[in-house]
Structures are given as C-alpha cells and as structure tokens.
Design a protein around this motif. Structure first.
Motif, PDB file in Angstrom:
ATOM      1  N   LEU A  97       0.843  -1.201   0.000  1.00 33.73           N
ATOM      2  CA  LEU A  97       0.000   0.000   0.000  1.00 33.73           C
ATOM      3  C   LEU A  97       0.872   1.243   0.000  1.00 33.73           C
ATOM      4  N   GLY A  98       0.527   2.221  -0.821  1.00 31.36           N
ATOM      5  CA  GLY A  98       1.210   3.503  -0.840  1.00 31.36           C
ATOM      6  C   GLY A  98       0.282   4.606  -0.360  1.00 31.36           C
ATOM      7  N   CYS A  99       0.868   5.666   0.192  1.00 33.74           N
ATOM      8  CA  CYS A  99       0.059   6.805   0.639  1.00 33.74           C
ATOM      9  C   CYS A  99       0.879   8.082   0.481  1.00 33.74           C
ATOM     10  N   PHE A 100       0.261   9.123  -0.076  1.00 36.54           N
ATOM     11  CA  PHE A 100       0.951  10.401  -0.211  1.00 36.54           C
ATOM     12  C   PHE A 100       1.307  10.931   1.172  1.00 36.54           C
ATOM     13  N   THR A 101       2.492  11.497   1.302  1.00 39.61           N
ATOM     14  CA  THR A 101       3.048  11.879   2.604  1.00 39.61           C
ATOM     15  C   THR A 101       2.103  12.747   3.426  1.00 39.61           C
ATOM     16  N   ASP A 102       1.528  13.790   2.825  1.00 40.85           N
ATOM     17  CA  ASP A 102       0.669  14.707   3.588  1.00 40.85           C
ATOM     18  C   ASP A 102      -0.652  14.063   4.005  1.00 40.85           C
ATOM     19  N   LEU A 103      -1.091  13.042   3.249  1.00 41.50           N
ATOM     20  CA  LEU A 103      -2.327  12.352   3.610  1.00 41.50           C
ATOM     21  C   LEU A 103      -2.102  11.255   4.650  1.00 41.50           C
ATOM     22  N   ALA A 104      -0.859  10.784   4.752  1.00 37.54           N
ATOM     23  CA  ALA A 104      -0.567   9.632   5.611  1.00 37.54           C
ATOM     24  C   ALA A 104      -0.973   9.837   7.074  1.00 37.54           C
ATOM     25  N   PRO A 105      -0.716  11.006   7.693  1.00 34.97           N
ATOM     26  CA  PRO A 105      -1.128  11.152   9.107  1.00 34.97           C
ATOM     27  C   PRO A 105      -2.630  11.061   9.320  1.00 34.97           C
ATOM     28  N   PHE A 106      -3.420  11.256   8.261  1.00 28.75           N
ATOM     29  CA  PHE A 106      -4.872  11.246   8.385  1.00 28.75           C
ATOM     30  C   PHE A 106      -5.495   9.917   7.943  1.00 28.75           C
ATOM     31  N   LEU A 107      -4.918   9.283   6.923  1.00 25.22           N
ATOM     32  CA  LEU A 107      -5.591   8.150   6.293  1.00 25.22           C
ATOM     33  C   LEU A 107      -4.843   6.823   6.367  1.00 25.22           C
ATOM     34  N   ALA A 109      -3.115   5.068   8.848  1.00 30.88           N
ATOM     35  CA  ALA A 109      -3.436   4.161   9.957  1.00 30.88           C
ATOM     36  C   ALA A 109      -4.867   3.624   9.865  1.00 30.88           C
ATOM     37  N   PRO A 110      -5.882   4.475   9.595  1.00 33.60           N
ATOM     38  CA  PRO A 110      -7.228   3.923   9.423  1.00 33.60           C
ATOM     39  C   PRO A 110      -7.311   2.903   8.291  1.00 33.60           C
ATOM     40  N   ALA A 111      -6.583   3.160   7.189  1.00 35.09           N
ATOM     41  CA  ALA A 111      -6.603   2.212   6.068  1.00 35.09           C
ATOM     42  C   ALA A 111      -5.990   0.879   6.474  1.00 35.09           C
ATOM     43  N   LEU A 112      -4.848   0.927   7.155  1.00 37.39           N
ATOM     44  CA  LEU A 112      -4.200  -0.312   7.602  1.00 37.39           C
ATOM     45  C   LEU A 112      -5.106  -1.088   8.550  1.00 37.39           C
ATOM     46  N   HIS A 113      -5.760  -0.374   9.471  1.00 34.09           N
ATOM     47  CA  HIS A 113      -6.645  -1.040  10.433  1.00 34.09           C
ATOM     48  C   HIS A 113      -7.793  -1.741   9.711  1.00 34.09           C
ATOM     49  N   GLN A 114      -8.431  -1.036   8.783  1.00 35.83           N
ATOM     50  CA  GLN A 114      -9.558  -1.626   8.067  1.00 35.83           C
ATOM     51  C   GLN A 114      -9.129  -2.832   7.241  1.00 35.83           C
ATOM     52  N   LEU A 115      -7.970  -2.749   6.616  1.00 33.85           N
ATOM     53  CA  LEU A 115      -7.492  -3.859   5.788  1.00 33.85           C
ATOM     54  C   LEU A 115      -7.132  -5.075   6.636  1.00 33.85           C
ATOM     55  N   GLU A 288      -9.820  -2.426  -2.802  1.00 27.08           N
ATOM     56  CA  GLU A 288     -10.384  -1.151  -3.265  1.00 27.08           C
ATOM     57  C   GLU A 288     -11.800  -0.953  -2.735  1.00 27.08           C
ATOM     58  N   ARG A 289     -12.597  -2.023  -2.736  1.00 21.43           N
ATOM     59  CA  ARG A 289     -13.970  -1.904  -2.235  1.00 21.43           C
ATOM     60  C   ARG A 289     -13.990  -1.575  -0.745  1.00 21.43           C
ATOM     61  N   VAL A 290     -13.128  -2.244   0.038  1.00 20.46           N
ATOM     62  CA  VAL A 290     -13.084  -1.996   1.476  1.00 20.46           C
ATOM     63  C   VAL A 290     -12.657  -0.568   1.767  1.00 20.46           C
ATOM     64  N   LEU A 291     -11.576  -0.103   1.123  1.00 14.70           N
ATOM     65  CA  LEU A 291     -11.069   1.242   1.402  1.00 14.70           C
ATOM     66  C   LEU A 291     -12.035   2.309   0.902  1.00 14.70           C
ATOM     67  N   THR A 292     -12.664   2.087  -0.241  1.00 13.45           N
ATOM     68  CA  THR A 292     -13.637   3.057  -0.743  1.00 13.45           C
ATOM     69  C   THR A 292     -14.806   3.177   0.224  1.00 13.45           C
ATOM     70  N   ASP A 293     -15.260   2.047   0.758  1.00 14.72           N
ATOM     71  CA  ASP A 293     -16.387   2.058   1.682  1.00 14.72           C
ATOM     72  C   ASP A 293     -16.030   2.712   3.005  1.00 14.72           C
ATOM     73  N   ARG A 294     -14.831   2.443   3.529  1.00 11.25           N
ATOM     74  CA  ARG A 294     -14.467   2.897   4.877  1.00 11.25           C
ATOM     75  C   ARG A 294     -13.862   4.294   4.904  1.00 11.25           C
ATOM     76  N   LEU A 295     -13.200   4.716   3.815  1.00 12.70           N
ATOM     77  CA  LEU A 295     -12.525   6.019   3.819  1.00 12.70           C
ATOM     78  C   LEU A 295     -13.312   7.101   3.114  1.00 12.70           C
ATOM     79  N   LYS A 296     -14.353   6.706   2.396  1.00 15.11           N
ATOM     80  CA  LYS A 296     -15.126   7.697   1.652  1.00 15.11           C
ATOM     81  C   LYS A 296     -15.799   8.665   2.606  1.00 15.11           C
ATOM     82  N   GLN A 297     -15.778   9.934   2.254  1.00 10.35           N
ATOM     83  CA  GLN A 297     -16.375  10.989   3.075  1.00 10.35           C
ATOM     84  C   GLN A 297     -17.505  11.659   2.319  1.00 10.35           C
ATOM     85  N   ASP A 298     -18.537  12.083   3.052  1.00 12.01           N
ATOM     86  CA  ASP A 298     -19.676  12.763   2.427  1.00 12.01           C
ATOM     87  C   ASP A 298     -19.316  14.197   2.078  1.00 12.01           C
TER      88      ASP A 298
END
Length: 298
Positions: A97-107, A109-115, A288-298
């Motif tokens: 899994l890759g994550c852009f540096t500025d997004l990493a503090p926000f997304l 850890a939650p992504a790793l937990h959900q996966l 992709e389905r798991v992360l889209t469902d769990r990280l998607k914001q309204d």
C-alpha cells in the motif's frame, strides 16, 4: 485445453527476471526472436501487456505482469514438484500500500486497520512517499495501490474517488485576512505564500493561481506541513495546504487558523490509484472496495 505452454511461461518468467530479451535469451540459450514470439503470443492471449517497453531502458513489469509472473513461477515450481513427487507449499498473499506523505497522518493508519480487519491473512506493507515516489513505485510494480490526490496521473492509471478535498489558507490569527470565513485565490495572491518543497504539490498550487492570471510571491518552501504551519503562525506569509490538522496551534505552540479557499476549481479529489487499466487482481479489487467504503467521506 492449455493455451499457454509451460515453455512459454518459462520464457516470460526469464524475461521478467533478467529485464531484457537479450539477457533472457543468453541465459536460456535460445534465440531472441523465439522469446519475443512467445511473449507476443502470451500477451495477445491474456489481452494486456506484461512489460512496459521504453527505448534504451530495461523492460519493466507492469503490475499485471508482475502478478502474472508470480503465478507463472508458482505454476512452474508446482510442475517441478510433480515431476519430483514433492508436496507443494502454499505461498503468502501480499499487499503493498502507498500513501501520499501529507495524507498519511490522516488516512494511512485507518486504512491499515480496516485492511487488517477485513483481510487477516493478508501480509500488508506500506510506504508513505511523494507524488513522484508513488507514481514510480506503482509503475515499477513495487506498490499495488495508493491513496493520493488525483494529480499528474495519465490514462495508464485506474482511479477510484474517495472524496474531494478543499485547500485552506493557513495564517496567524492577527493576519489581515484572518477575520473572514472564506478567501479566494485573488485575496491570497497579494500576500507572501508558503508552499511545500514537494515539487508537484507546489506546481499544482501555483497552477491554480496562473489559471486566473495571478502571480503571487513565494516567500518560503517548507519541507513539511508542520514547518509550513509554524511559518504561517509566525506571520511569515500564508500557507496553502489540502491537509490541515484540526489543532489550532503549531508544534512551537503558536496559534494559527485555517480559512477555506472558496474558488470552486481549487477542490482536488483524493483517490485510490493503481497502475494499469487491465483487470486487477481479485485481492486488489476487494481491497479497493473496502477502502472506498471505509474512507469515503460525504
């Protein structure tokens, strides 16, 4: 009926290991045209390229090519075990899994937990990197899927939108614009800017101004978001960032505020990206389905 022979699997795997037709041909002691013909037939059968061919550079595996070769090598190993009556051993499924540096503090850890909850048997590694680092990693097959902004990616990348992010103008509470609820790029352009040293990020921000005919002055290029926030809190200018921590103080305990930039075209999408537009591995599809469902914001 088998449409790809074990010999063709062997040829394609050799090209992947050695990085070129000539090196693989020399290793296998066969002609280069024989390898080229085998590779063409395999790619025509599966319907997408296994290698990126660039003049003067080694043949780089596409993500689909890397997975094909992993499976082909497993098949060849199983065939060898059958011949020697050995019992095959199962391989381990991995996700990078890759994550852009500025997004990493926000997304991140939650992504790793959900996966890890959704895929307890999946071995997960990750990397936080710049835009270019993520692009290079996905092209080289070192990163399977990335959380990043929808910037600089061409048609060779597949993307799934998570949410739109709007930039904020970071400044000291006593800065001239601090009393407003929203600012425009035109408002900000008359003040010194504090941008990131991340080249593509800074280019994107400056591009927003240029499209409106604005030419702001860049006073600082900060190596991290917190350095940018500290400079803004000390009145060194206005920082512009899509990632803005909720804390109203910088690391050095100076107050600052973040005011939304209201220009409609300043919003940028956060996406899940992978290299290749061909069929994804079934595991990647599920991820992709798991992360889209769990990280998607309204």
């Amino acid at each position: 009926m088998l449409y790809i022979s074990l010999r063709q699997y062997e040829y394609v795997c050799a090209i992947g290991r050695h990085g070129s037709l000539s090196s693989a041909a020399q290793h296998l002691n066969v002609s280069q045209p024989a390898l080229s013909t085998a590779l063409t037939r395999v790619e025509e059968h599966i319907g997408h390229p296994l290698f990126s061919r660039r003049r003067g550079a080694a043949m780089a595996l596409t993500p689909q090519g890397r997975r094909f070769i992993e499976q082909a090598e497993a098949l060849l190993n199983d065939a060898a075990r059958i011949e020697t009556s050995e019992t095959p051993t199962p391989g381990m499924t991995q996700l990078r899994l890759g994550c852009f540096t500025d997004l990493a503090p926000f997304l991140l850890a939650p992504a790793l937990h959900q996966l890890r909850v959704a895929f307890p048997n999946l071995a997960i590694s990750y990397v936080a990197a710049s835009f270019q680092g993520l692009l290079n990693g996905m092209i080289a097959g070192q990163i399977d899927i990335s959380i990043t902004y929808d910037l600089t990616m061409d048609a060779g990348f597949a993307r799934a939108k998570l949410f739109d992010s709007r930039p904020k103008a970071l400044m000291s509470p006593d800065y001239p614009l601090a009393s407003t609820n929203g600012v425009t790029l035109a408002d900000v352009a008359t003040h010194p800017l504090i941008l990131s040293t991340e080249g593509l990020s800074a280019q994107h921000i400056l591009g927003l101004f240029r499209r409106k005919g604005l030419r702001p002055t860049v006073a600082h290029r900060a190596a991290s978001l917190e350095i940018q926030r500290s400079l803004a809190a000390h009145g060194e200018g206005i920082g512009i960032s899509y990632a803005s921590p909720p804390s109203p103080v910088s690391y050095d305990n100076r107050h600052l505020i973040g005011i939304p930039i209201t220009d409609p075209d300043a919003a940028e999408s956060v996406v899940l990206a992978r290299h290749g537009t061909g069929p994804a591995d079934p595991v990647i599809d599920q991820v992709e389905r798991v992360l889209t469902d769990r990280l998607k914001q309204d």
